[in-house]
Design a protein around this motif. Structure first.
Motif, PDB file in Angstrom:
ATOM      1  N   UNK A 530      -0.480 -14.940 -13.430  1.00  0.00           N
ATOM      2  CA  UNK A 530      -1.052 -14.911 -12.665  1.00  0.00           C
ATOM      3  C   UNK A 530       0.016 -14.962 -11.291  1.00  0.00           C
ATOM      4  N   UNK A 531       1.093 -14.496 -11.441  1.00  0.00           N
ATOM      5  CA  UNK A 531       1.971 -14.446 -10.216  1.00  0.00           C
ATOM      6  C   UNK A 531       1.721 -13.351  -9.503  1.00  0.00           C
ATOM      7  N   UNK A 532       1.927 -13.519  -7.908  1.00  0.00           N
ATOM      8  CA  UNK A 532       1.734 -12.367  -7.162  1.00  0.00           C
ATOM      9  C   UNK A 532       2.728 -12.246  -6.188  1.00  0.00           C
ATOM     10  N   UNK A 533       2.825 -11.087  -5.644  1.00  0.00           N
ATOM     11  CA  UNK A 533       3.850 -10.801  -4.522  1.00  0.00           C
ATOM     12  C   UNK A 533       2.751 -10.629  -3.228  1.00  0.00           C
ATOM     13  N   UNK A 534       3.295 -11.624  -2.400  1.00  0.00           N
ATOM     14  CA  UNK A 534       2.546 -11.545  -0.975  1.00  0.00           C
ATOM     15  C   UNK A 534       3.607 -11.072   0.169  1.00  0.00           C
ATOM     16  N   UNK A 535       3.185 -10.218   1.017  1.00  0.00           N
ATOM     17  CA  UNK A 535       4.128  -9.892   2.113  1.00  0.00           C
ATOM     18  C   UNK A 535       3.344  -9.319   3.361  1.00  0.00           C
ATOM     19  N   UNK A 536       3.922  -8.967   4.411  1.00  0.00           N
ATOM     20  CA  UNK A 536       3.290  -8.401   5.617  1.00  0.00           C
ATOM     21  C   UNK A 536       3.884  -7.092   5.935  1.00  0.00           C
ATOM     22  N   UNK A 537       4.317  -7.100   7.164  1.00  0.00           N
ATOM     23  CA  UNK A 537       5.212  -6.261   7.859  1.00  0.00           C
ATOM     24  C   UNK A 537       4.552  -4.862   8.220  1.00  0.00           C
ATOM     25  N   UNK A 538       3.887  -4.002   7.080  1.00  0.00           N
ATOM     26  CA  UNK A 538       3.352  -2.654   7.436  1.00  0.00           C
ATOM     27  C   UNK A 538       1.899  -2.940   7.759  1.00  0.00           C
ATOM     28  N   UNK A 539       1.456  -2.626   8.876  1.00  0.00           N
ATOM     29  CA  UNK A 539      -0.083  -2.840   9.089  1.00  0.00           C
ATOM     30  C   UNK A 539      -0.787  -1.892   8.065  1.00  0.00           C
ATOM     31  N   UNK A 540      -1.937  -2.623   7.578  1.00  0.00           N
ATOM     32  CA  UNK A 540      -2.835  -1.832   6.640  1.00  0.00           C
ATOM     33  C   UNK A 540      -4.109  -1.460   7.422  1.00  0.00           C
ATOM     34  N   UNK A 541      -4.005  -0.120   7.361  1.00  0.00           N
ATOM     35  CA  UNK A 541      -5.345   0.687   8.120  1.00  0.00           C
ATOM     36  C   UNK A 541      -6.592   0.556   7.330  1.00  0.00           C
ATOM     37  N   UNK A 542      -7.010  -0.660   7.744  1.00  0.00           N
ATOM     38  CA  UNK A 542      -8.267  -1.147   7.161  1.00  0.00           C
ATOM     39  C   UNK A 542      -9.583   0.008   7.516  1.00  0.00           C
ATOM     40  N   UNK A 543      -9.519   0.306   8.617  1.00  0.00           N
ATOM     41  CA  UNK A 543     -10.636   1.418   9.296  1.00  0.00           C
ATOM     42  C   UNK A 543     -10.477   2.768   8.676  1.00  0.00           C
ATOM     43  N   UNK A 544      -9.476   3.286   7.877  1.00  0.00           N
ATOM     44  CA  UNK A 544      -9.310   4.201   7.226  1.00  0.00           C
ATOM     45  C   UNK A 544      -9.236   3.974   5.812  1.00  0.00           C
ATOM     46  N   UNK A 545     -10.048   2.883   5.595  1.00  0.00           N
ATOM     47  CA  UNK A 545     -10.109   2.661   3.657  1.00  0.00           C
ATOM     48  C   UNK A 545      -9.053   2.204   3.036  1.00  0.00           C
ATOM     49  N   UNK A 546      -8.036   1.972   3.705  1.00  0.00           N
ATOM     50  CA  UNK A 546      -6.807   1.236   2.929  1.00  0.00           C
ATOM     51  C   UNK A 546      -7.135  -0.195   2.659  1.00  0.00           C
ATOM     52  N   UNK A 547      -6.643  -0.625   1.372  1.00  0.00           N
ATOM     53  CA  UNK A 547      -6.739  -2.085   1.111  1.00  0.00           C
ATOM     54  C   UNK A 547      -5.554  -2.840   0.997  1.00  0.00           C
ATOM     55  N   UNK A 548      -5.452  -4.034   1.534  1.00  0.00           N
ATOM     56  CA  UNK A 548      -4.396  -4.831   1.441  1.00  0.00           C
ATOM     57  C   UNK A 548      -4.310  -5.395   0.024  1.00  0.00           C
ATOM     58  N   UNK A 549      -5.114  -5.185  -1.104  1.00  0.00           N
ATOM     59  CA  UNK A 549      -5.014  -5.661  -2.442  1.00  0.00           C
ATOM     60  C   UNK A 549      -4.402  -4.374  -3.000  1.00  0.00           C
ATOM     61  N   UNK A 550      -3.278  -4.495  -3.775  1.00  0.00           N
ATOM     62  CA  UNK A 550      -2.311  -3.429  -4.461  1.00  0.00           C
ATOM     63  C   UNK A 550      -2.399  -3.840  -5.839  1.00  0.00           C
ATOM     64  N   UNK A 551      -2.036  -2.863  -6.816  1.00  0.00           N
ATOM     65  CA  UNK A 551      -1.741  -3.147  -8.214  1.00  0.00           C
ATOM     66  C   UNK A 551      -2.755  -4.040  -8.761  1.00  0.00           C
ATOM     67  N   UNK A 552      -4.082  -3.752  -8.466  1.00  0.00           N
ATOM     68  CA  UNK A 552      -5.383  -4.629  -9.200  1.00  0.00           C
ATOM     69  C   UNK A 552      -5.047  -5.990  -8.726  1.00  0.00           C
ATOM     70  N   UNK A 553      -4.807  -6.378  -7.618  1.00  0.00           N
ATOM     71  CA  UNK A 553      -4.507  -7.817  -7.364  1.00  0.00           C
ATOM     72  C   UNK A 553      -3.352  -8.400  -7.569  1.00  0.00           C
TER      73      UNK A 553
END
Length: 653
Positions: A530-553
């Motif tokens: 249940x380890x995760x990678x959590x980072x920022x930096x590149x804005x996620x284009x939510x309005x274009x359908x992009x998800x901040x959740x990668x690699x099934x969570x």
């Protein structure tokens, strides 16, 4: 027993001088291990947006409101819940409004409010030891609050007991202060630890106020962002970082931050810009003033001239570093010597482009990267101003003391940007000063260089560190940047937008693959499922359908546009993440209007919450990093008890 162990246990015996005290501590620590883990709060890319960040801190990304819902359910109205939440966020301000509106019935309001705050405090404090809760309380009201939230009274006498304390608080004029103490305690207990994943600085107007908030926070760590390292380098005297910082501040209309908040004297730069670019419209160097600051604009033309002046200085100083550090492999980014003033063109990567601006009075074609005498004087004055600015130095020292390039915390890997990968998805090998680095070793080495740049007294080591603080901002191999190149020059001077592109590191392609995620987590010593990678930096284009959740969570990229400059791209006003004993919850926030509206209209930030992961078994302190330390302490205490019983160490009476 080895001599080193005996020496350690002998020292420990001074704290726990007999079996009884050592055993009591073992029981206490064992009990703590069984408590639910504390709530962690993750934010990133704040970019000077103080009011929104301040509100998100106060409401715990919705955690406070969820506790109110848990306590009261349908027993009070939605409006009553909103009013109570607003009171907890802004107690001093909200009480003033209520006291004015409810003057005739204020005592009744005090009674109802204190009773409700008692109930919320009980649930907020449930996962902590009584000792920890007591330490978080206002000293002035610690005894009263502890008595009020205690469960040791029967139903028969509880109401009488509550009323007696509350009536006395009202009669003595202390009800307001008691309410404030309750609200502050609830805020404090709702979030146990704060993670800031970088980019506190630039774009927004109040990074200094954000730093003040962070310095007063009870428990925080920071993973440096690329914009933070610019300010850190500037405070250390790296002139390329100083020029970059000033250029970005000029571009976003934020020069007052430096003058008014940090006391940096910009007159030398202003005078130089007005003199050298007096007749230059500087049309390529527009200033992106914020709508909410539009009334404070004093001189648009001066700001544009300062913008251009410092940009040219930046390109020159960067060229000097590139020529001085061939290990950086950035020769292609030296473009001033590729300018042809007769043809009014510049050659970039073998292709010639027409220049949008050809007025370069300070550039000597024979030595384009040499600062003019006046430019050198301006930069020396600015350098001294930054080095001698105590307020900036205080903030940067805090970034060093609480910050790092990455952090492993409770089986999660936190960093700002990326892990540099090659085109095949493997750790990219980077050669620096004769040593080949990759993965964790690259992070550790860069972190060390940043500290050398700020703290070292050795001139050679310090210069390396200073240059590396610029490298971390701009180089393709920097985990803080994560792109092939930074096309600042092209964006100012070339119309062809194909030259503006900044291809991202392969990390962003491969991060959706389990094999890559496993490789990265294992590199940093993480093997838990249940380890995760959590980072920022590149804005996620939510309005274009992009998800901040990668690699099934398994990967959470939580830059959703805290900065107003990014909100048109993302369509929201930032992501935050809450990790409590039940799992991970991601919040997508709408723009925050103002603290005043939040208080008067009782309007919270609307946030869409998504449960990213719910744990099968509720997480306990035993499952955390703190739990590991407590288990080690328990083992040490057991050894001490054994030593007492065997007579190896004498007990004190």
């Amino acid at each position: 027993m080895e001599a080193s162990e005996f020496k350690y246990l002998k020292g420990l015996s001074k704290v726990y001088p007999n079996i009884a005290k050592a055993s009591n501590e073992i029981i206490n620590l064992q009990a703590i291990l069984n408590l639910p883990k504390g709530t962690e709060h993750f934010v990133t890319d704040i970019h000077g947006e103080y009011e929104q960040f301040h509100h998100v801190l106060r409401n715990g990304s919705g955690a406070v409101r969820r506790k109110i819902d848990d306590v009261f359910g349908a027993t009070i109205t939605t409006n009553e819940k909103k009013a109570l939440a607003t009171l907890i966020y802004y107690p001093e301000e909200k009480i003033k409004i209520v006291e004015a509106e409810e003057a005739d019935n204020i005592d009744d309001w005090y009674r109802v409010t204190i009773y409700r705050l008692i109930q919320v405090t009980k649930i907020a404090s449930a996962k902590y030891t009584r000792s920890k809760v007591r330490k978080a309380m206002s000293k002035e009201f610690a005894y009263i609050i502890e008595e009020l939230v205690s469960e040791r009274y029967t139903q028969d006498n509880k109401e009488e007991f509550y009323n007696g304390i509350i009536d006395t608080a009202i009669e003595t004029g202390m009800a307001k202060q008691l309410i404030i103490a309750f609200c502050n305690l609830i805020q404090r207990l709702t979030v146990d630890h704060l993670h800031v994943l970088g980019d506190i600085y630039d774009r927004g107007p109040y990074p200094n106020k954000i730093m003040e908030l962070l310095m007063s926070h009870h428990s925080v760590d920071i993973q440096w962002g690329n914009h933070d390292i610019v300010w850190m380098g500037a405070a250390a005297g790296q002139t390329a970082n100083i020029a970059t910082l000033l250029r970005i501040s000029a571009k976003y209309g934020n020069l007052p931050i430096l003058e008014e908040s940090y006391g940096i004297n910009l007159l030398p730069l202003a005078r130089f810009a007005m003199k050298v670019y007096a007749d230059d419209p500087c049309s390529c160097f527009t200033v992106g003033y914020r709508e909410d600051d539009i009334t404070n604009i004093k001189d648009v033309e001066l700001d544009k001239k300062m913008h251009k002046a410092i940009a040219i200085i930046q390109f020159k100083i960067e060229g000097q570093i590139i020529n001085r550090r061939p290990d950086f492999h950035m020769e292609k980014r030296n473009l001033l010597d590729k300018i042809n003033l007769e043809k009014k063109t510049v050659t970039v990567e073998g292709k010639e482009y027409e220049l949008l601006d050809t007025n370069f009075p300070t550039i000597d074609p024979k030595d384009p990267y040499k600062l003019s005498k006046e430019e050198a004087d301006v930069m020396e004055r600015l350098k001294q101003a930054f080095i001698n600015c105590e307020k900036l130095q205080r903030d940067v020292r805090f970034l060093f003391s609480k910050g790092s390039l990455y952090k492993v915390f409770n089986d999660n890997l936190l960093f700002h940007g990326c892990i540099p990968l090659d085109k095949n998805g493997k750790f990219k090998k980077v050669k620096l000063f004769g040593k080949t680095l990759s993965g964790k070793e690259l992070f550790d080495t860069l972190d060390n260089y940043a500290r050398l740049g700020y703290y070292s007294l050795d001139p050679e080591e310090k210069l390396k560190g200073l240059d590396m603080m610029w490298y971390m901002w701009i180089n393709e191999n920097s985990p803080l940047f994560g792109k092939d190149k930074m096309t600042t020059f092209e964006r100012y001077f070339i119309a062809d937008k194909a030259t503006h592109k900044e291809p991202k590191n392969p990390y962003y392609k491969y991060i959706n693959e389990d094999e890559t995620v496993d490789m990265i987590l294992n590199e940093f010593g993480l093997f838990a499922e249940d380890s995760h990678i959590i980072n920022g930096h590149i804005p996620v284009a939510f309005k274009d359908g992009e998800s901040p959740v990668k690699c099934h969570g398994r990967v959470l990229a939580i830059d959703g546009g805290f900065s107003k400059a990014y909100q048109p791209k993302t369509g929201i006003a930032g992501y935050t993440l809450i990790y409590n004993s039940f799992g991970l919850r991601l919040a997508a926030h709408e723009p925050f209007k103002s603290m005043e509206q939040a208080i008067i209209n009782e309007s919270d930030i609307h946030s869409d919450n998504v449960l990213v992961q719910r744990v099968v078994k509720r997480k306990r302190v035993a499952d955390t990093d703190t739990g590991k330390e407590l288990k080690d302490s328990i083992e040490d205490l057991k050894k001490l008890v054994k030593a007492y019983r065997q007579g190896c160490i004498s007990q004190a009476e």
